[in-house]
Design an enzyme around this catalytic site. Sequence first.
Site, PDB file in Angstrom:
ATOM      1  N   TYR A   1      51.740  82.730  94.379  1.00  0.00           N
ATOM      2  CA  TYR A   1      51.296  83.762  93.444  1.00  0.00           C
ATOM      3  C   TYR A   1      49.877  84.243  93.750  1.00  0.00           C
ATOM      4  CZ  TYR A   1      49.910  86.225  89.307  1.00  0.00           C
ATOM      5  OH  TYR A   1      49.452  87.200  88.463  1.00  0.00           O
TER       6      TYR A   1
ATOM      7  N   TRP B   1      47.051  88.065  93.828  1.00  0.00           N
ATOM      8  CA  TRP B   1      46.886  89.516  93.938  1.00  0.00           C
ATOM      9  C   TRP B   1      46.721  90.006  95.368  1.00  0.00           C
ATOM     10  CZ3 TRP B   1      45.039  93.841  90.562  1.00  0.00           C
ATOM     11  CH2 TRP B   1      45.608  93.773  89.291  1.00  0.00           C
TER      12      TRP B   1
HETATM   13  N1  LIG Z   1      41.330  80.626  82.592  1.00  0.00           N
HETATM   14  C1  LIG Z   1      41.992  81.707  82.983  1.00  0.00           C
HETATM   15  N2  LIG Z   1      42.649  81.689  84.154  1.00  0.00           N
HETATM   16  C2  LIG Z   1      43.318  82.782  84.556  1.00  0.00           C
HETATM   17  C3  LIG Z   1      43.339  83.954  83.772  1.00  0.00           C
HETATM   18  C4  LIG Z   1      42.631  83.957  82.535  1.00  0.00           C
HETATM   19  O1  LIG Z   1      42.610  84.943  81.801  1.00  0.00           O
HETATM   20  N3  LIG Z   1      41.956  82.818  82.191  1.00  0.00           N
HETATM   21  N4  LIG Z   1      44.018  85.060  84.219  1.00  0.00           N
HETATM   22  C5  LIG Z   1      45.140  84.828  85.114  1.00  0.00           C
HETATM   23  C6  LIG Z   1      45.610  86.072  85.709  1.00  0.00           C
HETATM   24  S1  LIG Z   1      46.072  87.295  84.602  1.00  0.00           S
HETATM   25  C7  LIG Z   1      45.741  86.259  87.042  1.00  0.00           C
HETATM   26  S2  LIG Z   1      46.494  87.688  87.617  1.00  0.00           S
HETATM   27  C8  LIG Z   1      45.339  85.241  88.004  1.00  0.00           C
HETATM   28  C9  LIG Z   1      44.737  85.811  89.303  1.00  0.00           C
HETATM   29  O2  LIG Z   1      44.770  84.845  90.286  1.00  0.00           O
HETATM   30  P1  LIG Z   1      44.804  85.218  91.842  1.00  0.00           P
HETATM   31  O3  LIG Z   1      45.566  86.478  92.049  1.00  0.00           O
HETATM   32  O4  LIG Z   1      45.257  84.021  92.581  1.00  0.00           O
HETATM   33  O5  LIG Z   1      43.265  85.478  92.111  1.00  0.00           O
HETATM   34  P2  LIG Z   1      42.554  86.206  93.339  1.00  0.00           P
HETATM   35  O6  LIG Z   1      41.158  85.692  93.387  1.00  0.00           O
HETATM   36  O7  LIG Z   1      42.740  87.682  93.243  1.00  0.00           O
HETATM   37  O8  LIG Z   1      43.364  85.611  94.563  1.00  0.00           O
HETATM   38  C10 LIG Z   1      43.789  86.364  95.642  1.00  0.00           C
HETATM   39  C11 LIG Z   1      43.437  85.610  96.906  1.00  0.00           C
HETATM   40  O9  LIG Z   1      43.994  86.324  98.011  1.00  0.00           O
HETATM   41  C12 LIG Z   1      43.027  86.374  99.050  1.00  0.00           C
HETATM   42  N5  LIG Z   1      43.336  87.558  99.869  1.00  0.00           N
HETATM   43  C13 LIG Z   1      42.901  88.825  99.713  1.00  0.00           C
HETATM   44  N6  LIG Z   1      43.400  89.622 100.675  1.00  0.00           N
HETATM   45  C14 LIG Z   1      44.164  88.837 101.457  1.00  0.00           C
HETATM   46  C15 LIG Z   1      44.945  89.090 102.633  1.00  0.00           C
HETATM   47  O10 LIG Z   1      45.048  90.196 103.127  1.00  0.00           O
HETATM   48  N7  LIG Z   1      45.611  88.029 103.181  1.00  0.00           N
HETATM   49  C16 LIG Z   1      45.547  86.780 102.654  1.00  0.00           C
HETATM   50  N8  LIG Z   1      46.233  85.805 103.247  1.00  0.00           N
HETATM   51  N9  LIG Z   1      44.805  86.521 101.544  1.00  0.00           N
HETATM   52  C17 LIG Z   1      44.133  87.538 100.958  1.00  0.00           C
HETATM   53  C18 LIG Z   1      41.698  86.444  98.349  1.00  0.00           C
HETATM   54  O11 LIG Z   1      40.665  86.006  99.177  1.00  0.00           O
HETATM   55  C19 LIG Z   1      41.930  85.558  97.130  1.00  0.00           C
HETATM   56  O12 LIG Z   1      41.517  84.244  97.366  1.00  0.00           O
HETATM   57  O13 LIG Z   1      44.388  84.360  87.389  1.00  0.00           O
HETATM   58  C20 LIG Z   1      44.897  83.777  86.196  1.00  0.00           C
HETATM   59  N10 LIG Z   1      43.979  82.741  85.747  1.00  0.00           N
HETATM   60  N1  LIG Z   2      37.200  94.104  86.248  1.00  0.00           N
HETATM   61  C1  LIG Z   2      38.381  93.468  86.234  1.00  0.00           C
HETATM   62  N2  LIG Z   2      39.431  94.019  85.605  1.00  0.00           N
HETATM   63  C2  LIG Z   2      40.620  93.355  85.558  1.00  0.00           C
HETATM   64  C3  LIG Z   2      40.801  92.119  86.210  1.00  0.00           C
HETATM   65  C4  LIG Z   2      39.674  91.550  86.862  1.00  0.00           C
HETATM   66  O1  LIG Z   2      39.741  90.439  87.432  1.00  0.00           O
HETATM   67  N3  LIG Z   2      38.477  92.240  86.859  1.00  0.00           N
HETATM   68  N4  LIG Z   2      42.029  91.496  86.195  1.00  0.00           N
HETATM   69  C5  LIG Z   2      43.207  92.303  85.902  1.00  0.00           C
HETATM   70  C6  LIG Z   2      44.349  91.450  85.531  1.00  0.00           C
HETATM   71  S1  LIG Z   2      45.134  90.557  86.747  1.00  0.00           S
HETATM   72  C7  LIG Z   2      44.840  91.384  84.286  1.00  0.00           C
HETATM   73  S2  LIG Z   2      46.219  90.417  83.952  1.00  0.00           S
HETATM   74  C8  LIG Z   2      44.217  92.120  83.182  1.00  0.00           C
HETATM   75  C9  LIG Z   2      44.113  91.233  81.943  1.00  0.00           C
HETATM   76  O2  LIG Z   2      43.825  91.983  80.847  1.00  0.00           O
HETATM   77  P1  LIG Z   2      43.542  91.245  79.457  1.00  0.00           P
HETATM   78  O3  LIG Z   2      44.423  90.081  79.321  1.00  0.00           O
HETATM   79  O4  LIG Z   2      43.615  92.300  78.418  1.00  0.00           O
HETATM   80  O5  LIG Z   2      42.013  90.819  79.697  1.00  0.00           O
HETATM   81  P2  LIG Z   2      41.069  89.672  79.102  1.00  0.00           P
HETATM   82  O6  LIG Z   2      39.709  90.054  79.551  1.00  0.00           O
HETATM   83  O7  LIG Z   2      41.552  88.331  79.488  1.00  0.00           O
HETATM   84  O8  LIG Z   2      41.221  89.771  77.536  1.00  0.00           O
HETATM   85  C10 LIG Z   2      40.814  90.907  76.780  1.00  0.00           C
HETATM   86  C11 LIG Z   2      40.113  90.469  75.527  1.00  0.00           C
HETATM   87  O9  LIG Z   2      41.002  89.775  74.656  1.00  0.00           O
HETATM   88  C12 LIG Z   2      40.196  89.091  73.699  1.00  0.00           C
HETATM   89  N5  LIG Z   2      40.941  87.945  73.172  1.00  0.00           N
HETATM   90  C13 LIG Z   2      41.119  86.748  73.787  1.00  0.00           C
HETATM   91  N6  LIG Z   2      41.834  85.915  72.992  1.00  0.00           N
HETATM   92  C14 LIG Z   2      42.117  86.603  71.862  1.00  0.00           C
HETATM   93  C15 LIG Z   2      42.864  86.282  70.659  1.00  0.00           C
HETATM   94  O10 LIG Z   2      43.389  85.192  70.472  1.00  0.00           O
HETATM   95  N7  LIG Z   2      42.970  87.267  69.744  1.00  0.00           N
HETATM   96  C16 LIG Z   2      42.424  88.496  69.896  1.00  0.00           C
HETATM   97  N8  LIG Z   2      42.650  89.414  68.967  1.00  0.00           N
HETATM   98  N9  LIG Z   2      41.695  88.804  70.996  1.00  0.00           N
HETATM   99  C17 LIG Z   2      41.557  87.883  71.971  1.00  0.00           C
HETATM  100  C18 LIG Z   2      38.960  88.650  74.451  1.00  0.00           C
HETATM  101  O11 LIG Z   2      37.790  88.887  73.690  1.00  0.00           O
HETATM  102  C19 LIG Z   2      39.010  89.469  75.744  1.00  0.00           C
HETATM  103  O12 LIG Z   2      37.781  90.112  76.034  1.00  0.00           O
HETATM  104  O13 LIG Z   2      42.921  92.563  83.548  1.00  0.00           O
HETATM  105  C20 LIG Z   2      42.936  93.289  84.774  1.00  0.00           C
HETATM  106  N10 LIG Z   2      41.650  93.947  84.910  1.00  0.00           N
HETATM  107 MO   LIG Z   3      46.689  89.198  85.870  1.00  0.00          MO
END
Ligand SMILES: Nc1nc2c(c(=O)[nH]1)N[C@H]1C(S)=C(S)[C@@H](COP(=O)(O)OP(=O)(O)OC[C@H]3O[C@@H](n4cnc5c(=O)[nH]c(N)nc54)[C@H](O)[C@@H]3O)O[C@H]1N2
Ligand SMILES: Nc1nc2c(c(=O)[nH]1)N[C@H]1C(S)=C(S)[C@@H](COP(=O)(O)OP(=O)(O)OC[C@H]3O[C@@H](n4cnc5c(=O)[nH]c(N)nc54)[C@H](O)[C@@H]3O)O[C@H]1N2
Ligand SMILES: [Mo]
Length: 769
Positions: free
Chosen positions: A109, A111
Amino acid sequence: MTEIKPHAAHWGYFDAVVENGRVTGVRPFGPDPFPGSLIESVPDVVHAPSRIDRPYVRRGWLEGRRRGHLRGADPFVPISWDRATRLLAEETTRVRAEHGATSIFGGSYGWSSAGRYHHAKTQLQRFLGLGGGFTSSVTAYSYATAQTLLPHILGTNEVLLGRTTDWQAIARNAKLMICLGGLAAKNGLVNSGGAGKHDYGVLMRDARAAGVRFVNISPFRGDTEAELEAEWVPIRPGTDAALLLAMAQVLVEGGLEDRGFLASHCTGWDRLRPYITGEADGLAKTPDWAAPITGIPAATIRRLALECAAKPTMLTAAWSIQRADYGEQPYWLLIALAAMLGSIGKPGQGVAFGYGSINGMGTPRRELPAVHSPGIRNPVGLYIPVARVTEMLERPGGILQYNGRDITLPDIRMIWWAGGNPFHHHQDLPRLQRAWSRAETIVVQEPWWTAVARQADIVLPATTTLERNDIASSSRDRFLRAMHQAIPPVAEARNDVDMLADVAEALGFRDRFTEQRDEGAWLRHIYEQWRLTCGRLGYEAPDFDRFWAEGHIEVPPVPVGEEYTQFAEFAARPEDEPLNTPSGKVELFSETIASFGYDDCPGHPIWIAPREWLGAAAAAEHPLHLLSFQPATRLHGQLDPGRVAAADKIRGREPINMNPADAAARGLAEGDIVRIFNARGACLGGVRLKEGMLPGVVAMATGAWYDPQVPGDPDAMCVHGNPNVLTADIGTSRLGQGPSAQSCLVQIERWEGPLPPVTVHVPPPVASE
Ligand SMILES: Nc1nc2c(c(=O)[nH]1)N[C@H]1C(S)=C(S)[C@@H](COP(=O)(O)OP(=O)(O)OC[C@H]3O[C@@H](n4cnc5c(=O)[nH]c(N)nc54)[C@H](O)[C@@H]3O)O[C@H]1N2
Ligand SMILES: Nc1nc2c(c(=O)[nH]1)N[C@H]1C(S)=C(S)[C@@H](COP(=O)(O)OP(=O)(O)OC[C@H]3O[C@@H](n4cnc5c(=O)[nH]c(N)nc54)[C@H](O)[C@@H]3O)O[C@H]1N2
Ligand SMILES: [Mo]
């Protein structure tokens, strides 16, 4: 000589400025009204000291310390690409022969990159599929819980992923927009597959200008920007379900529910209603009941419910709300509230998820697909829900209940990861690290020495997108971008496709993997496939050569006035346009879900107190609720070595947002270094005072690279500030089995010791064999 190359990333389109084989700068993409700052980090990360220069093998692995050995401490031995290819061919053959194809975990998994052809995970899964199969994963960390729930309730995931009711429809028709988790501006910096136009902020500001009143229901005031003039209703994390039940109770008490709609368009109101009123369990879910749970005054709850009933209303929730214990419940209840208002399918009203979560949600657009890379065939049908990876490693042969199925967990011997970082994204990293040691061989393809590369046995240096040609594309964006190779590969880095093709050759299936196409032929092929589909949908795209030469395509915008409301046909003619649910209607009670017999997600939505929240007994010891949100300065762990992320850190540590009162109670001031801890782990952070944080709640962005003070020790403190050493690794419920990162209690104290250095941005120790 200076060259300008069109390029793109998840954080936006840009032109790369190239001088003497190095990316020295970026220029924003012309048509983008708000390119954002993240592109500024691109030159830093492409040439960062943490780039992996050549293939490596962990010395302990060469010496036979494999299964049961904790990774992260051994030095790495440089090897040649030929030797790496040979080792990989031998190891996959051995593991498949001795333990079967399911013993290889290729879920991988993450991005990865915006380029749709060189998409590391897709290419790895093609390779593993053609080679005999692998254990895979389903759903995404972003919205796993909702992805599993919503098909049961609404018969579609479009309400989560797009195409949803667009901002044009909201602006013209709605008067009120209730936003659980706000509409965080920083999230709009990003879109999977690239953002040609960051119009997320523009669109919500237009809705405000058109007279929509916004309500930001969130622990953090900053989840809506000042221009929206939103009312801030602070709520205790994890209690949205209780708020929604009380709003529903107000409607029932006032006889304000749309009985006609509930009868003609919904099933199960007769089961949900007595739960709301208390007839079913003797507990009426009144505002007075919800007030002490949510921290929202009963009068405010009542006022909001009545306002929803009086005005055309759009209801939305951020994706974060379901990344928490029992995250199914608030999502299901938000749909139930919309059903009670009879607003589903009414112009610009109803319910949809994630308007505040990513750029492109609600952007008016035509129904066109994205360019996509070649498909995957996995002869092994086995998969896990994505966030149960640690549990899979811990319990081989055990049963995992998921969405009505009993999955027998495989005995994993080999982990192969490309384009994702579980030591960024997974919860409870100390526990993951222990479980990770059960593998015999771990292969990681990465451009950088991220935490997952350091936790590998065989490390393969991947190129970044700047070192290859590709196409960026997303169904949420009207633009398509030609990503021109800007520089030659850095050091000995190779493209993911090419390294896999060589192993495929050693295993005898190179031609099936490459289909005898090179990069240029593949890009032309996937583009022309896309062009054909577009033609069938009424859009004539230019041919490949013109697209490539011009650098981008702009699909014409939807004409002003041509707004889109999801479920409009269903609302108008429920008999002829039923939903894709068993009843054809909105399921307020689901016979299917009830039949699973899960007490953590029964047949209709309910309030279940989270395992960790401010109302829990555990809050006595760890009295602060930690939210870990998406970073404004990065994309997850990506861009962490860049200038934008560095400028935001406090003495090199990730900031932790605190209410001044919580800081004062601990004798802390802005800029202090603190230790954040609970029973699972600890990390350092830098105090940032925020008036707009609900007292008792603290928040830290994800994405500072995990940097244990003692490499290889799962119990070591992270000196950099990765919140996942603290979060709990528990599925939201047996239905969704999504990550519950947002349900996490911690305590904070001043860090008194000398400040340990952050070492994760330079390569780990290298040794000879
Ligand atoms: N505590 C907490 N944890 C969370 C979340 C949260 O809200 N709270 N959010 C979750 C969510 S929504 C998401 S989507 C995940 C994201 O988690 P990930 O998608 O695993 O995070 P990234 O850092 O984007 O990881 C992508 C990796 O791919 C590598 N990469 C980039 N380009 C290439 C390429 O061309 N080839 C190869 N082989 N590698 C490449 C980058 O260096 C990077 O290390 O995290 C989750 N974890
Ligand atoms: N710049 C930037 N943008 C991103 C990403 C990134 O890494 N960087 N990641 C992307 C990805 S993979 C994803 S999945 C999306 C995620 O998008 P979201 O899941 O919407 O993003 P978060 O920042 O985790 O959460 C948004 C807000 O929810 C509020 N929140 C948390 N818990 C609760 C709760 O229990 N109740 C209520 N009412 N509010 C709460 C927090 O204050 C937080 O700021 O963002 C995307 N956009
Ligand atoms: Mo995500």
